[in-house]
Motif scaffolding. Sequence first.
Motif, PDB file in Angstrom:
ATOM      1  N   PRO A 178      33.822  48.546  39.976  1.00  0.00           N
ATOM      2  CA  PRO A 178      34.078  47.330  40.853  1.00  0.00           C
ATOM      3  C   PRO A 178      34.440  48.138  42.236  1.00  0.00           C
ATOM      4  CG  PRO A 178      36.092  48.397  39.138  1.00  0.00           C
ATOM      5  CD  PRO A 178      34.809  48.839  38.942  1.00  0.00           C
ATOM      6  N   GLU A 179      34.299  46.966  43.143  1.00  0.00           N
ATOM      7  CA  GLU A 179      34.571  47.558  44.706  1.00  0.00           C
ATOM      8  C   GLU A 179      36.016  47.961  44.848  1.00  0.00           C
ATOM      9  OE1 GLU A 179      33.203  44.357  46.926  1.00  0.00           O
ATOM     10  OE2 GLU A 179      31.228  44.319  46.289  1.00  0.00           O
ATOM     11  N   THR A 180      37.108  47.080  44.222  1.00  0.00           N
ATOM     12  CA  THR A 180      38.347  47.636  44.403  1.00  0.00           C
ATOM     13  C   THR A 180      39.082  47.987  42.982  1.00  0.00           C
ATOM     14  OG1 THR A 180      39.093  45.302  44.364  1.00  0.00           O
ATOM     15  CG2 THR A 180      38.542  46.299  46.391  1.00  0.00           C
ATOM     16  N   GLN A 236      39.631  43.133  40.651  1.00  0.00           N
ATOM     17  CA  GLN A 236      38.533  42.219  41.458  1.00  0.00           C
ATOM     18  C   GLN A 236      38.519  40.833  40.833  1.00  0.00           C
ATOM     19  OE1 GLN A 236      34.933  44.401  42.325  1.00  0.00           O
ATOM     20  NE2 GLN A 236      33.752  42.839  41.860  1.00  0.00           N
ATOM     21  N   SER A 237      38.254  40.034  41.778  1.00  0.00           N
ATOM     22  CA  SER A 237      38.164  38.561  41.300  1.00  0.00           C
ATOM     23  C   SER A 237      37.030  37.904  41.981  1.00  0.00           C
ATOM     24  CB  SER A 237      39.500  37.903  41.854  1.00  0.00           C
ATOM     25  OG  SER A 237      39.460  36.326  41.368  1.00  0.00           O
ATOM     26  N   PRO A 238      35.951  37.153  41.139  1.00  0.00           N
ATOM     27  CA  PRO A 238      36.334  37.594  39.402  1.00  0.00           C
ATOM     28  C   PRO A 238      36.081  38.670  38.913  1.00  0.00           C
ATOM     29  CG  PRO A 238      34.117  36.599  40.120  1.00  0.00           C
ATOM     30  CD  PRO A 238      34.712  36.657  41.440  1.00  0.00           C
TER      31      PRO A 238
END
Length: 511
Positions: A237-239, A99-101
């Motif tokens: 995290p979502e991903t 994930q970013s950020p």
Amino acid sequence: MSPGEDRSLIDELLADQQRLSAVERFSQFHENVSEPVQAKHYRKLIPLSQPGKGEQYSFEVDLDACSGCKACVVACHSLNGLDEGESWRDVGAITSTTQSPAIVQTVTTACHHCADPACANGCPTLAYEKEADTGVVRHLDDQCIGCQYCTMTCPYEVPKYNDRLGIVRKCDMCQSRLREGEAPACVQSCPNEAIRIRIVSTIEIEERSTYEVSLLPGTAPSSITKPSTTFLNLRAPETGDSVAVDYADLTPAHAHAPLAIMLVLTQVGAGLFLFDALSRFTSLGATDIGLWHALFAMAFVFAGLGCATLHLGRPLQAWRSFLGWRRSWLSREILVFGAWSGAAMTYLATLIFELPLIIQTVVALGTVGAGFAGVFCSVMVYVFTKRPLWSLTQTGPRFFFTALALGSCFTFPLVSALAVALKIALELRVSSKRLSPFKKSARLLGGPLRKAWGIRLVNGLLGMTLALISANTPSIAPLAFLFILTGELGARFLYFQAVEVPKMPGGVPAK
């Protein structure tokens, strides 16, 4: 009395009596205090009552509140009078991988005061106790011999070895403070109230401690020790997944040199006695085996057992090691090897005094049986740690092939060459980045440990080749033995250094 009035010595002494010293003022201030002065600041962070039946104390950590300031580490160090470099509480971090950020959360962690503590279950001297009324796992310093086995059995790297004292020490949740209604140092010092003490049901701990559940991403399954600590507000995290920020660190594990040498030498002794008996009392193997072979085996037995004491921080207290035999494989290993040394001396005596063949045979069988029982205990010592590379399928073949490879070198050289070949094949699979089920171990063997792994491989292959040649040219058997022994010592060092050590998340590794 006015300022200008003369004062006698008696007047001065009487006046001094009216002034309180600092100690007296402190005592007077606290005389009628019913609870610690700072209690108003931390009272909500600790329970108002003692744990009841089926309950225990536990840490509760709010990951959103932890800023990584390490005030808890400093307070713990100061209150417990720890040595420089010694720490019972650590601060690490976890982060998202894609994930970013990135999501980053700092983690403060200490002993988890497990419902089924592996440190206590593995200790050969019973130097741990789990308090029945609080559930706190305490380390008994006076009982410890500094074998450091608990540092291997704990999947969270909680017990810390103190070089100066020669013992292991660990967090006890400041249980003496808790008993007086005062918060542990880490709880009291945290500026964000990220650490609390809670009372938790042991049934709840059992129910949430399954193989599929772990305290934090990347940590060992909770089913191993059933830790009581609870971490709140873990941000998923979502991903992708979350990992410890130091998950890619390739620092080799502790080599444990005395243990590595002890294991190889005792396995050599067990193997030599096995093939000594086969050659002496059957028509198999070398027909001209002499007394030197048994003497050679005896030398390895005592050299190996002597090396074991070098690993102890307090070797003069080693007699305590039998106390934990009911549950500790290390204690059982020590007891079996002790009996084996006596059997080996008896066997040697039957050969020296040329006692009847039936007596020699019976004593030989006892010696061989005790030796391989000791090797089996050695296997289980490391299997008990639940480290994947130290599993039964990995450790068993490694240890027994060492005994066979070196024990048969002078009497059954073809067996020796075959055992070396099988062992190298097993190690090559572990070192392969493509085939290895132990990815971090493969990266270690191909990275920081690459040179040591190469030296081990060369010595093993040379020893195997010479063993094959010695089947027709017995005079080079000692050279084959030397190369195989060197290779096995290297392999055992790598066995310790290439293992992936389970632990809590650490900080960003230094470059």
